[in-house]
Design a protein around this motif. Structure first.
Motif, mmCIF file in Angstrom:
data_model
loop_
_atom_site.group_PDB
_atom_site.id
_atom_site.type_symbol
_atom_site.label_atom_id
_atom_site.label_comp_id
_atom_site.label_asym_id
_atom_site.label_seq_id
_atom_site.Cartn_x
_atom_site.Cartn_y
_atom_site.Cartn_z
ATOM 1 N N GLY A 211 0.819 -1.215 0.000
ATOM 2 C CA GLY A 211 0.000 0.000 0.000
ATOM 3 C C GLY A 211 0.849 1.260 0.000
ATOM 4 N N LEU A 212 0.440 2.206 0.810
ATOM 5 C CA LEU A 212 1.174 3.469 0.889
ATOM 6 C C LEU A 212 2.359 3.336 1.830
ATOM 7 C CD1 LEU A 212 -1.915 5.802 1.356
ATOM 8 C CD2 LEU A 212 -0.416 5.780 -0.643
ATOM 9 N N PRO A 213 3.527 3.850 1.441
ATOM 10 C CA PRO A 213 4.624 3.905 2.411
ATOM 11 C C PRO A 213 4.204 4.775 3.599
ATOM 12 C CG PRO A 213 5.399 4.433 0.193
ATOM 13 C CD PRO A 213 3.897 4.397 0.136
ATOM 14 N N LYS A 214 4.811 4.528 4.731
ATOM 15 C CA LYS A 214 4.474 5.275 5.943
ATOM 16 C C LYS A 214 4.600 6.782 5.697
ATOM 17 C CE LYS A 214 5.526 5.192 10.897
ATOM 18 N NZ LYS A 214 4.091 5.104 11.291
ATOM 19 N N GLY A 215 3.559 7.502 6.051
ATOM 20 C CA GLY A 215 3.579 8.956 5.920
ATOM 21 C C GLY A 215 3.151 9.475 4.558
ATOM 22 N N SER A 216 2.974 8.571 3.602
ATOM 23 C CA SER A 216 2.623 9.015 2.244
ATOM 24 C C SER A 216 1.117 9.053 2.027
ATOM 25 C CB SER A 216 3.254 8.073 1.218
ATOM 26 O OG SER A 216 2.714 8.333 -0.079
ATOM 27 N N LYS A 217 0.674 10.014 1.220
ATOM 28 C CA LYS A 217 -0.705 10.034 0.743
ATOM 29 C C LYS A 217 -0.754 9.892 -0.769
ATOM 30 C CE LYS A 217 -2.224 13.034 4.513
ATOM 31 N NZ LYS A 217 -3.203 14.042 4.955
ATOM 32 N N ASP A 218 0.372 9.509 -1.362
ATOM 33 C CA ASP A 218 0.498 9.538 -2.819
ATOM 34 C C ASP A 218 0.304 8.138 -3.403
ATOM 35 O OD1 ASP A 218 1.034 10.010 -5.448
ATOM 36 O OD2 ASP A 218 2.890 11.113 -5.085
ATOM 37 N N ILE A 219 -0.946 7.754 -3.582
ATOM 38 C CA ILE A 219 -1.236 6.404 -4.071
ATOM 39 C C ILE A 219 -0.842 6.254 -5.543
ATOM 40 C CG2 ILE A 219 -3.643 6.783 -4.759
ATOM 41 C CD1 ILE A 219 -4.248 4.026 -3.380
ATOM 42 N N VAL A 220 -0.831 7.350 -6.261
ATOM 43 C CA VAL A 220 -0.399 7.290 -7.665
ATOM 44 C C VAL A 220 1.082 6.872 -7.723
ATOM 45 C CG1 VAL A 220 -0.067 8.623 -9.788
ATOM 46 C CG2 VAL A 220 -2.113 9.006 -8.373
ATOM 47 N N HIS A 221 1.872 7.455 -6.864
ATOM 48 C CA HIS A 221 3.294 7.093 -6.828
ATOM 49 C C HIS A 221 3.495 5.674 -6.309
ATOM 50 C CE1 HIS A 221 7.565 7.436 -6.703
ATOM 51 N NE2 HIS A 221 7.649 7.469 -5.384
ATOM 52 N N ALA A 222 2.709 5.288 -5.317
ATOM 53 C CA ALA A 222 2.815 3.911 -4.808
ATOM 54 C C ALA A 222 2.569 2.918 -5.934
ATOM 55 C CB ALA A 222 1.811 3.698 -3.671
ATOM 56 N N ARG A 223 1.614 3.230 -6.775
ATOM 57 C CA ARG A 223 1.303 2.333 -7.895
ATOM 58 C C ARG A 223 2.452 2.277 -8.904
ATOM 59 N NH1 ARG A 223 -5.022 4.233 -7.400
ATOM 60 N NH2 ARG A 223 -5.623 2.408 -6.166
ATOM 61 N N GLU A 224 3.119 3.380 -9.077
ATOM 62 C CA GLU A 224 4.301 3.360 -9.954
ATOM 63 C C GLU A 224 5.386 2.464 -9.356
ATOM 64 O OE1 GLU A 224 3.625 7.947 -11.569
ATOM 65 O OE2 GLU A 224 5.159 7.517 -10.066
ATOM 66 N N MET A 225 5.568 2.562 -8.037
ATOM 67 C CA MET A 225 6.582 1.724 -7.389
ATOM 68 C C MET A 225 6.236 0.242 -7.535
ATOM 69 S SD MET A 225 7.953 3.741 -3.972
ATOM 70 C CE MET A 225 6.487 4.526 -3.345
ATOM 71 N N VAL A 226 4.966 -0.069 -7.509
ATOM 72 C CA VAL A 226 4.544 -1.467 -7.685
ATOM 73 C C VAL A 226 4.914 -1.971 -9.078
ATOM 74 C CG1 VAL A 226 2.521 -2.960 -7.941
ATOM 75 C CG2 VAL A 226 2.715 -1.433 -5.964
ATOM 76 N N ALA A 227 4.550 -1.214 -10.083
ATOM 77 C CA ALA A 227 4.854 -1.642 -11.460
ATOM 78 C C ALA A 227 6.368 -1.759 -11.650
ATOM 79 C CB ALA A 227 4.244 -0.659 -12.461
ATOM 80 N N ASP A 228 7.097 -0.796 -11.116
ATOM 81 C CA ASP A 228 8.563 -0.849 -11.235
ATOM 82 C C ASP A 228 9.129 -2.053 -10.482
ATOM 83 O OD1 ASP A 228 8.422 1.469 -12.684
ATOM 84 O OD2 ASP A 228 9.146 2.777 -11.068
ATOM 85 N N GLY A 229 8.582 -2.336 -9.313
ATOM 86 C CA GLY A 229 9.073 -3.455 -8.519
ATOM 87 C C GLY A 229 8.829 -4.792 -9.213
#
Lengths: 274, 274
Positions: free
Chosen positions: B105-123
């Motif tokens: 999900g979201l890294p601790k302290g983050s509200k940026d779900i769009v970026h989290a989704r980018e990290m998922v695809a990259d991962g």
């Protein structure tokens, strides 16, 4: 100085105040937009509620709620439609911007969500002529998918807007951040809604981590993970210029605090977080 | 007679059994397909787990779980990718059909779900070459939107399949009815997944009304509102012929019952409900 751009959904202080008390408390903080629930209106009487609205020149950003269409039999469907017609009349008496529709989930004993969704579209179609003649836009509120079974089987903006496309004028959507913040198609669908002038309301609160109750653990803006400013910017860019309406159900926290504290916190967070 | 077409995700009996005991209990009921969790494998050792699988000719419908990619910094991302590579190796040692990805999900302290989704695809892109060379398909499991903040920011089949389209061969989806039953685009997206051979697993349980806990109140098949037969038919029509894998987290109910009772109930409901 009036708190421009902020509306209070009166469910936020439903444990503390009746409608009259809630309005008095809002006015003390220069909040002049509200959204009452029908049970709150009925408790003081529709005539008195309408007088309070008119005398204080309140903006009513929505009446909560119509909907709850799916039923196990024809009698149930008819009763739901009749009740929605009354809700439209009440919204008109209160000069509300819209009637919010929480469309309903599965009828008791049913596992057929596809059919429930057909009943919803049919139900809205059935009340739409009355809504149009009363001048009350119907705001379909997609609810978070965790409510699909028992509260609303319309669960995304895309789905709600597809229904709007089907039904034509007089029906739009309420964008409640709690229900839609997670949606991968959120910004695309907000833009779609705006392009057709379909955004009728913008509700705010926050998603807490952890969330301890599916229904009654909504957070105050800033206490959770929703990117409220980004969603607000998208909603405004899409052409909606109405107030942000705070709607918080919080059994273990905000419903236990003094109403003045809840409302003043809403004002402070509205200025700093939203 | 073997219970053909049924797999038990060992989380279903995690409070009652370790992996060895769970396999023995499954075999007594002629269940020969399982899906263990990594902590259950680690508890008895990977070598021993692999021996149990091989000696009993078990089908392993998936290893749970890889994923959890989004992190607050580069070190966290790297650690997640390293851990996923180990998970792939473990899946290969167990001859698993796939590694199930709960993407995070979201890294601790983050509200940026769009970026989290980018990290998922990259991962996923980062571990995909290792998965391909190990012969382990990666199964993205879209999780219910109520887990978007803390468990998985991939929340619909459509979104997961968009990631699959981006990444090419070696990655597909796990269709868990609990997570997707509400989705208005469910049947359309199951067909889409099937047309590309992207269905790697089919998990079953039920959605209870009311649901009392967001994580640990899943229902036994037949006790809730999910139309399991309809979803099963769609998954099979889409070309998936693997077992249905029962995965139930139930702190207050099934985790408190004797393991044999849980498993025999799974078998009975599998025959009558699914």
């Amino acid at each position: 100085m009036a708190v421009s751009g902020l509306s209070i959904n009166l469910a936020t202080v439903r444990q503390q105040y009746d409608m009259r008390q809630a309005v008095e408390a809002c006015l003390k903080l220069d909040i002049s937009a509200i959204a009452p629930w029908r049970d709150q209106v009925h408790a003081i009487g529709l005539g008195e509620a309408a007088r309070i609205v008119a005398d204080n020149r309140l903006k009513v950003t929505g009446l909560c709620r119509g909907g709850m269409f799916p039923a196990a039999d024809a009698e149930g469907l008819r009763a739901a439609i009749d009740d929605n017609r009354r809700a439209i009349d009440e919204a008109a008496a209160l000069n509300a911007d819209c009637l919010v529709l929480v469309v309903g989930g599965l009828p008791k004993g049913s596992k057929d969500i596809v059919h429930a969704r057909e009943m919803v579209a049919d139900g809205i179609a059935a009340i739409l002529p009355h809504a149009r003649s009363a001048g009350i836009p119907l705001a379909i509120e997609p609810l978070h998918p965790m409510y699909a079974a028992d509260r609303a089987c319309v669960n995304t903006l895309e789905q709600a807007l597809d229904i709007c496309d089907l039904l034509g004028g007089g029906v739009g959507v309420a964008v409640d951040v709690y229900h839609v913040w997670w949606d991968p198609k959120l910004y695309e669908q907000i833009a779609r809604a705006g392009a057709k002038g379909k955004i009728l309301a913008h509700h705010i609160c926050d998603w807490l981590v952890p969330t301890r109750d599916l229904l009654l653990d909504r957070g105050m803006m800033g206490d959770g993970v929703i990117d409220l400013k980004r969603i607000r910017a998208a909603v405004e860019k899409a052409g909606f210029s109405g107030p942000q309406e705070v709607e918080i159900f919080s059994e273990a926290n905000w419903w236990k605090k003094p109403g003045e504290q809840v409302l003043s916190t809403c004002v402070e967070r509205f200025h700093t977080i939203c």
